[in-house]
Design a protein around this motif. Structure first.
Motif, short mmCIF file in Angstrom:
data_model
loop_
_atom_site.label_atom_id
_atom_site.label_comp_id
_atom_site.label_asym_id
_atom_site.label_seq_id
_atom_site.Cartn_x
_atom_site.Cartn_y
_atom_site.Cartn_z
N HIS A 18 6.49 2.45 -3.50
CA HIS A 18 5.94 1.71 -2.38
C HIS A 18 6.81 2.01 -1.16
N VAL A 19 6.18 2.34 -0.05
CA VAL A 19 6.87 2.49 1.23
C VAL A 19 6.37 1.38 2.15
N LEU A 20 7.29 0.59 2.67
CA LEU A 20 6.91 -0.46 3.62
C LEU A 20 6.90 0.16 5.02
N THR A 21 5.72 0.37 5.57
CA THR A 21 5.59 1.04 6.85
C THR A 21 5.67 0.07 8.03
N ALA A 22 5.45 -1.22 7.78
CA ALA A 22 5.54 -2.22 8.84
C ALA A 22 5.77 -3.59 8.23
N GLY A 23 6.49 -4.45 8.95
CA GLY A 23 6.68 -5.82 8.51
C GLY A 23 7.80 -5.99 7.49
N ARG A 24 7.70 -7.07 6.74
CA ARG A 24 8.68 -7.42 5.71
C ARG A 24 7.95 -7.89 4.46
N ALA A 37 14.47 -8.03 -1.05
CA ALA A 37 13.90 -8.12 0.30
C ALA A 37 13.73 -6.72 0.87
N LEU A 38 12.54 -6.41 1.37
CA LEU A 38 12.25 -5.10 1.95
C LEU A 38 11.88 -5.26 3.41
N THR A 39 12.31 -4.28 4.21
CA THR A 39 11.95 -4.25 5.62
C THR A 39 11.32 -2.89 5.94
N ALA A 40 10.69 -2.80 7.11
CA ALA A 40 9.98 -1.58 7.49
C ALA A 40 10.88 -0.36 7.35
N GLY A 41 10.33 0.69 6.76
CA GLY A 41 11.06 1.92 6.55
C GLY A 41 11.64 2.07 5.15
N ASP A 42 11.63 0.99 4.36
CA ASP A 42 12.20 1.03 3.02
C ASP A 42 11.25 1.72 2.03
N LEU A 43 11.85 2.45 1.10
CA LEU A 43 11.13 3.05 -0.03
C LEU A 43 11.69 2.48 -1.31
N GLY A 118 15.51 1.95 4.93
CA GLY A 118 15.17 2.62 6.18
C GLY A 118 16.30 2.48 7.19
N ILE A 119 16.09 3.08 8.36
CA ILE A 119 17.07 3.04 9.44
C ILE A 119 16.39 2.46 10.67
N GLU A 120 16.82 1.26 11.08
CA GLU A 120 16.26 0.61 12.26
C GLU A 120 14.73 0.55 12.20
N GLY A 121 14.21 0.16 11.05
CA GLY A 121 12.78 -0.03 10.90
C GLY A 121 11.98 1.24 10.64
N ARG A 122 12.66 2.37 10.48
CA ARG A 122 11.97 3.63 10.21
C ARG A 122 12.50 4.24 8.92
N PRO A 123 11.67 5.02 8.21
CA PRO A 123 12.16 5.68 7.00
C PRO A 123 13.27 6.67 7.33
N PRO A 125 15.07 10.27 7.52
CA PRO A 125 14.40 11.47 8.02
C PRO A 125 13.60 12.25 6.98
N TRP A 126 14.16 12.46 5.79
CA TRP A 126 13.42 13.26 4.80
C TRP A 126 12.14 12.55 4.37
N LEU A 127 12.20 11.22 4.26
CA LEU A 127 11.01 10.46 3.88
C LEU A 127 9.99 10.45 5.02
N ALA A 128 10.47 10.30 6.26
CA ALA A 128 9.56 10.30 7.40
C ALA A 128 8.79 11.62 7.49
N ALA A 129 9.50 12.73 7.26
CA ALA A 129 8.85 14.05 7.33
C ALA A 129 7.79 14.19 6.24
N THR A 130 8.12 13.75 5.02
CA THR A 130 7.17 13.85 3.92
C THR A 130 5.95 12.96 4.17
#
Length: 314
Positions: A18-24, A37-43, A118-123, A125-130
């Motif tokens: 699961h990738v959390l793309t937005a929210g918590r 607890a998961l926040t945006a950008g977490d895998l 994630g980093i500051e609400g974003r995945p 880099p390697w996850l963001a690219a994929t």
């Protein structure tokens, strides 16, 4: 998803993510003492597909996902929209089917949940690219898009496993140590690179420049089973993959799995999986012990073992 929301996923034995793309949100995993607890950008990756629940709040009820899907159809983009209408969360969810009859050592070594923050609400880099490539391909009608999505999913799983192994680099877990040991990692790569070869202990020991007795003892200590059993299991997992993905005759698959005759192959396959190769080919998804238990596919594990062997050598 809009709060309040929650869903449960039955245990199925194969990796899920699961990738959390937005929210918590919160993740609860069967057998684990606390929710995560998961926040945006977490895998999060569940290597063995344990039963788990996702929800906006630790106390929110979470009906089975299958029940929700039965009453809430997906939209034109295959998205599920569900919940009470308040705070929004976005999720990208997926899973894998891995062929075989036993959990591979690398899977047994990993914790029930791999959490890549994630980093500051974003995945990262390697996850963001994929993910960007996955989004592009899932929205594409171009020829071969489905195959590209499959390969990208493979890459996501391999990247997550690599990240987990980095996190576990100080671990004393036997299977992790096996993959970090240059000689044993090299032997594992040889076995997976040539699944049609009926490797003997002596041949493998010679290839990695160890004595037969030293290799056997070291392999058993680190992997948790004998080299001979590991070779047999790998060959049969390769055969299971061929049965599922190709229409090749049983005699050909037997040869490609290193068996001299179709009879000896069928006997070994049935002893391991509990049914004949033809039955597995006919209904692979409904076979107890095949869809629930699994072994990591040869290609992904060969890459992982080779990479770790090379890194250890340097």
């Amino acid at each position: 998803m809009t709060a309040p929301w929650g869903f449960g996923v039955e245990a199925h034995g194969n990796p899920a993510f699961h990738v959390l793309t937005a929210g918590r949100c919160w993740l609860e995993v069967d057998g684990e003492p606390e929710q995560i607890a998961l926040t945006a950008g977490d895998l999060v990756v569940l290597p063995t597909g344990r039963r788990h629940w996702m929800r906006d709040d630790p106390r929110t009820p979470a009906p089975e996902l299958e029940e929700i899907l039965a009453t809430t159809p997906l939209d034109d983009h295959r998205r599920l929209r569900y919940g009470g209408g308040d705070a929004r969360a976005g999720l990208l969810c997926g899973g894998f089917v891995l062929d075989g009859a036993d959990a591979h050592p690398i899977m047994r070594a990993l914790p029930p949940v791999l959490h890549v923050g994630g980093i500051e609400g974003r995945p990262v880099p390697w996850l963001a690219a994929t993910l960007a490539l996955l989004r592009a391909e899932t929205a594409s009608n171009a020829p071969g898009a489905e195959e590209v999505v499959s390969r990208l999913a493979d890459a996501l799983l391999t990247q997550a496993l690599r990240a987990a192994l980095v996190e576990l680099r100080t671990s004393t877990g036997a299977a992790v140590l096996a993959l970090r040991d240059p000689a044993i990692a090299a032997a594992i790569a040889l076995i997976h690179n040539q699944p049609e070869r009926a490797w003997t202990v002596g041949e493998l020991a010679t290839e990695i420049c160890l004595s037969r007795s030293a290799f056997s003892a070291r392999f058993r200590q680190l992997v948790g089973e004998s080299p001979k059993r590991y070779v047999t299991r790998t060959r049969l997992a390769h055969a299971a993959s061929l049965l599922h993905k190709t229409g090749a005759p049983l005699a050909e698959i037997a040869a490609r799995a290193g068996y001299a005759t179709e009879f000896s192959f069928s006997k070994a396959f049935k002893r391991t999986f509990g049914l004949a190769p033809g039955a597995y080919r006919g209904e692979p998804g409904a076979v107890p012990g095949v869809d629930v238990e699994f072994a990591l596919g040869a290609a992904s594990h060969t890459q992982m073992a080779t990479a770790l062997s090379n890194r250890s050598a340097t």
